[in-house]
Motif scaffolding. Structure first.
Motif, PDB file in Angstrom:
ATOM      1  N   PHE A   1      58.743 -53.625 -71.908  1.00 41.91           N
ATOM      2  CA  PHE A   1      58.458 -52.613 -70.882  1.00 41.91           C
ATOM      3  C   PHE A   1      59.547 -52.586 -69.807  1.00 41.91           C
ATOM      4  N   LYS A   2      60.144 -53.733 -69.511  1.00 38.58           N
ATOM      5  CA  LYS A   2      61.218 -53.770 -68.517  1.00 38.58           C
ATOM      6  C   LYS A   2      62.387 -52.896 -68.960  1.00 38.58           C
ATOM      7  N   HIS A   3      62.643 -52.879 -70.266  1.00 37.18           N
ATOM      8  CA  HIS A   3      63.730 -52.039 -70.778  1.00 37.18           C
ATOM      9  C   HIS A   3      63.414 -50.555 -70.563  1.00 37.18           C
ATOM     10  N   ILE A   4      62.138 -50.172 -70.700  1.00 38.84           N
ATOM     11  CA  ILE A   4      61.745 -48.772 -70.466  1.00 38.84           C
ATOM     12  C   ILE A   4      62.002 -48.402 -69.012  1.00 38.84           C
ATOM     13  N   ASN A   5      61.600 -49.260 -68.096  1.00 39.02           N
ATOM     14  CA  ASN A   5      61.829 -48.983 -66.668  1.00 39.02           C
ATOM     15  C   ASN A   5      63.315 -48.925 -66.336  1.00 39.02           C
ATOM     16  N   ASP A   6      64.073 -49.863 -66.883  1.00 42.24           N
ATOM     17  CA  ASP A   6      65.504 -49.914 -66.569  1.00 42.24           C
ATOM     18  C   ASP A   6      66.253 -48.733 -67.164  1.00 42.24           C
TER      19      ASP A   6
ATOM     20  N   HIS B   1      61.270 -45.663 -63.288  1.00 43.90           N
ATOM     21  CA  HIS B   1      59.886 -46.104 -63.075  1.00 43.90           C
ATOM     22  C   HIS B   1      58.877 -44.967 -63.248  1.00 43.90           C
ATOM     23  N   SER B   2      59.299 -43.736 -63.011  1.00 43.64           N
ATOM     24  CA  SER B   2      58.356 -42.625 -63.200  1.00 43.64           C
ATOM     25  C   SER B   2      57.967 -42.492 -64.665  1.00 43.64           C
ATOM     26  N   ILE B   3      58.931 -42.669 -65.563  1.00 47.60           N
ATOM     27  CA  ILE B   3      58.617 -42.657 -66.993  1.00 47.60           C
ATOM     28  C   ILE B   3      57.773 -43.866 -67.347  1.00 47.60           C
ATOM     29  N   GLY B   4      58.099 -45.010 -66.747  1.00 49.72           N
ATOM     30  CA  GLY B   4      57.277 -46.195 -66.984  1.00 49.72           C
ATOM     31  C   GLY B   4      55.832 -45.973 -66.568  1.00 49.72           C
ATOM     32  N   ASP B   5      55.640 -45.296 -65.437  1.00 50.16           N
ATOM     33  CA  ASP B   5      54.273 -44.994 -64.996  1.00 50.16           C
ATOM     34  C   ASP B   5      53.569 -44.070 -65.988  1.00 50.16           C
ATOM     35  N   GLN B   6      54.297 -43.088 -66.518  1.00 48.04           N
ATOM     36  CA  GLN B   6      53.703 -42.199 -67.521  1.00 48.04           C
ATOM     37  C   GLN B   6      53.275 -42.980 -68.759  1.00 48.04           C
ATOM     38  N   VAL B   7      54.118 -43.930 -69.169  1.00 41.27           N
ATOM     39  CA  VAL B   7      53.781 -44.760 -70.335  1.00 41.27           C
ATOM     40  C   VAL B   7      52.499 -45.540 -70.068  1.00 41.27           C
ATOM     41  N   LEU B   8      52.414 -46.141 -68.890  1.00 42.16           N
ATOM     42  CA  LEU B   8      51.210 -46.912 -68.541  1.00 42.16           C
ATOM     43  C   LEU B   8      49.968 -46.029 -68.551  1.00 42.16           C
ATOM     44  N   ALA B   9      50.059 -44.848 -67.956  1.00 40.55           N
ATOM     45  CA  ALA B   9      48.902 -43.958 -67.871  1.00 40.55           C
ATOM     46  C   ALA B   9      48.472 -43.475 -69.252  1.00 40.55           C
ATOM     47  N   GLU B  10      49.435 -43.153 -70.107  1.00 43.43           N
ATOM     48  CA  GLU B  10      49.086 -42.647 -71.439  1.00 43.43           C
ATOM     49  C   GLU B  10      48.562 -43.764 -72.336  1.00 43.43           C
ATOM     50  N   LEU B  11      49.107 -44.961 -72.210  1.00 43.53           N
ATOM     51  CA  LEU B  11      48.557 -46.089 -72.965  1.00 43.53           C
ATOM     52  C   LEU B  11      47.129 -46.375 -72.511  1.00 43.53           C
ATOM     53  N   ALA B  12      46.881 -46.295 -71.197  1.00 45.29           N
ATOM     54  CA  ALA B  12      45.528 -46.504 -70.674  1.00 45.29           C
ATOM     55  C   ALA B  12      44.558 -45.510 -71.285  1.00 45.29           C
TER      56      ALA B  12
ATOM     57  N   GLY C   1      47.349 -56.007 -64.443  1.00 44.07           N
ATOM     58  CA  GLY C   1      48.484 -56.086 -63.529  1.00 44.07           C
ATOM     59  C   GLY C   1      49.763 -55.748 -64.256  1.00 44.07           C
ATOM     60  N   GLY C   2      50.674 -55.025 -63.588  1.00 51.37           N
ATOM     61  CA  GLY C   2      51.935 -54.671 -64.234  1.00 51.37           C
ATOM     62  C   GLY C   2      51.707 -53.895 -65.517  1.00 51.37           C
TER      63      GLY C   2
ATOM     64  N   GLY D   1      52.035 -43.338 -82.002  1.00 50.66           N
ATOM     65  CA  GLY D   1      52.100 -42.399 -80.887  1.00 50.66           C
ATOM     66  C   GLY D   1      53.489 -42.265 -80.301  1.00 50.66           C
ATOM     67  N   ALA D   2      53.618 -41.303 -79.383  1.00 55.37           N
ATOM     68  CA  ALA D   2      54.847 -41.098 -78.611  1.00 55.37           C
ATOM     69  C   ALA D   2      54.421 -40.945 -77.153  1.00 55.37           C
ATOM     70  N   PHE D   3      55.066 -41.681 -76.265  1.00 50.01           N
ATOM     71  CA  PHE D   3      54.552 -41.804 -74.906  1.00 50.01           C
ATOM     72  C   PHE D   3      55.530 -41.235 -73.880  1.00 50.01           C
ATOM     73  N   SER D   4      54.963 -40.620 -72.862  1.00 50.56           N
ATOM     74  CA  SER D   4      55.664 -40.005 -71.731  1.00 50.56           C
ATOM     75  C   SER D   4      56.354 -38.725 -72.180  1.00 50.56           C
ATOM     76  N   GLU D   5      56.951 -38.061 -71.213  1.00 51.79           N
ATOM     77  CA  GLU D   5      57.662 -36.816 -71.520  1.00 51.79           C
ATOM     78  C   GLU D   5      58.907 -37.075 -72.357  1.00 51.79           C
TER      79      GLU D   5
END
Length: 366
Positions: A238-243, A247-258, A275-276, A305-309
Motif C-alpha cells: 500500500f505504501k507503493h500506491i501512496n508514493d 494519497h487521494s488515490i490511496g484513500d479511494q483504494v481504502l474506501a473501495e476495498l471497505a 488503522g492505516g 477487481g480494479a480499485f480507484s479511478e
C-alpha cells in the motif's frame, strides 16, 4: 412518534374539557330561559355535537388519523366547534355574549398545528359564520338588532379575531424555527453518534466499536460456546500506491476495498478499519474450517477487481485466528496479527490460519 401522539392527545383532552365546560354553560343558560330552544332541540344539538366530537377523538386516539397530513385533525375539530356555536347563536341569540367568547376561545387551539394562512382561513370562516347568523336573524324579523351597537360589536369581534391571526403568525414562525432547530440538532447528534462508531473515510466500524463488539462476542462464547473468528487484513504494497499515485488515490483504494468487505460479510458479522491500511473482520458463529472458503472468496474478489479511478490491481494478506474460550480479545487480535505478518513473510496475497490442532488443544485445556 409516540411522544408526538401523546402531545396531540394531551392538547385534545384540554380542548375537550373546554368544550364540555362550554356545553354545560350553554345548557345552564337554556335552563335560565336565555334561549328559545325546546329541551328536545337542545339535547339533539348537544348530542349531535358530542357524537362528532367523540368520533374525531377516537380517530386521533386510535392512530387512524396518522394517515392524514395533520394527524391531530385540527381544522375538523375547530370547524365542528364553530358550527356548533353558530347553530346555538341562531337558536339562542340572547346568549350571544357567551357565544362570542366561545368563538374567540376556539381559535388558540389552532396555533399548535396550523400555518398562519390556515389560521387566517379558519378566522375568516368564523367571521363569515358569525356575520351570516346575524344577517339571518335580522332577516327573520327577530327584534334584537341595535344597529350602532351591532356595528361596534362586529368590528370589535373581527378585530379581536384578526389580532389572533397576527399573534398566530408570530407563534407559527417561532414554532417552525424551533422545529427546524430540533431537526438540525437530531441530525447533528445522529452524525456524532455515527462518527463515534465508524471510520469517516471508509464508513466501516472503527477500532473502538470493533473491540466493544468483540468483547460481547467473547462473553457469549464463554457462556454458550459460540465460536467466532477474527481476521486481520492488510493491503499488500500500500505504501507503493501512496508514493506512486498520491494519497487521494490511496484513500479511494481504502474506501473501495471497505465497500468490498462490507458487501462480503453477513449482517451478523462485523467489518472494521483497524488503522492505516489494516482491516479486521469478525465472523460470528463460525470456526476456521467454515471461515476458510468465505475468506478465499473475498481474496479472489479483490484480485479480480480494479480499485480507484486509476483502476489499480490489488492484493491483500490475511491472518486468521479463532477465539479460545477464556482468553481476552487482545490475545485473539495479537494472534491474528502475528498470522498476518506470517502471511506477509511468506510472499503476501495469501491467507494464513492458525493450526486447528492448537485450537482444539486450547479448548480441551479450558
Amino acid at each position: 412518534m409516540q411522544q408526538l401522539q401523546r402531545d396531540i392527545l394531551r392538547r385534545h383532552w384540554y380542548a375537550a374539557v373546554w368544550a364540555l365546560s362550554y356545553t354545560i354553560l350553554l345548557c345552564l343558560g337554556h335552563y335560565l330561559d336565555l334561549s328559545q330552544l325546546t329541551d328536545v332541540q337542545l339535547w339533539r344539538l348537544v348530542a349531535g355535537y358530542w357524537l362528532l366530537q367523540v368520533a374525531l377523538l377516537a380517530m386521533v386516539a386510535s392512530g387512524y388519523s396518522r394517515r392524514y397530513k395533520d394527524p391531530s385533525l385540527t381544522i375538523p375539530f375547530m370547524l365542528l366547534s364553530i358550527a356548533f356555536l353558530s347553530l346555538f347563536l341562531w337558536m339562542a341569540p340572547a346568549m350571544r355574549p357567551l357565544l362570542v367568547l366561545g368563538y374567540v376561545t376556539v381559535l388558540p387551539f389552532g396555533m399548535f398545528q396550523l400555518t398562519w394562512r390556515g389560521f387566517l382561513a379558519v378566522t375568516l370562516v368564523t367571521v363569515a359564520c358569525y356575520g351570516s347568523v346575524l344577517a339571518l336573524l335580522q332577516g327573520s324579523g327577530r327584534d334584537f338588532w341595535q344597529a350602532d351597537l351591532e356595528w361596534l360589536l362586529a368590528v370589535a369581534f373581527a378585530a379581536s379575531l384578526f389580532c389572533f391571526v397576527v399573534v398566530a403568525r408570530e407563534f407559527t414562525q417561532l414554532r417552525d424555527a424551533h422545529r427546524n432547530k430540533n431537526r438540525e440538532l437530531r441530525q447533528a447528534l445522529a452524525r456524532i453518534e455515527e462518527l463515534a462508531v465508524t471510520d469517516e473515510l471508509t464508513g466501516l466500524y472503527n477500532r473502538r466499536y470493533l473491540l466493544r463488539g468483540m468483547e460481547k462476542h467473547a462473553a457469549l462464547a464463554d457462556r454458550e460456546g459460540l465460536s467466532f473468528v477474527a481476521v486481520f487484513i492488510d493491503i499488500d504494497h500500500f505504501k507503493h500506491i501512496n508514493d506512486s499515485h498520491g494519497h487521494s488515490i490511496g484513500d479511494q483504494v481504502l474506501a473501495e476495498l471497505a465497500m468490498v468487505l462490507r458487501r462480503s460479510v453477513r449482517e451478523a458479522d462485523m467489518a472494521s478499519r483497524y488503522g492505516g491500511e489494516e482491516f479486521v473482520l469478525l465472523l460470528s458463529g463460525v470456526d476456521l474450517v467454515e471461515a476458510a472458503p468465505v475468506l478465499e472468496r473475498i481474496r479472489q474478489v479483490i484480485i479480480d477487481g480494479a480499485f480507484s479511478e486509476q483502476q489499480l490491481p490489488l492484493t491483500v494478506s490475511m491472518g486468521v485466528a479463532q477465539f479460545r474460550v477464556g482468553e481476552c480479545v487482545e490475545k485473539l487480535l495479537a494472534r491474528a496479527d502475528h498470522l498476518l505478518y506470517e502471511a506477509k513473510r511468506r510472499g503476501r496475497n495469501r491467507i494464513e490460519m492458525e493450526a486447528l490442532a492448537a485450537i482444539n488443544a486450547a479448548h480441551q485445556s479450558s
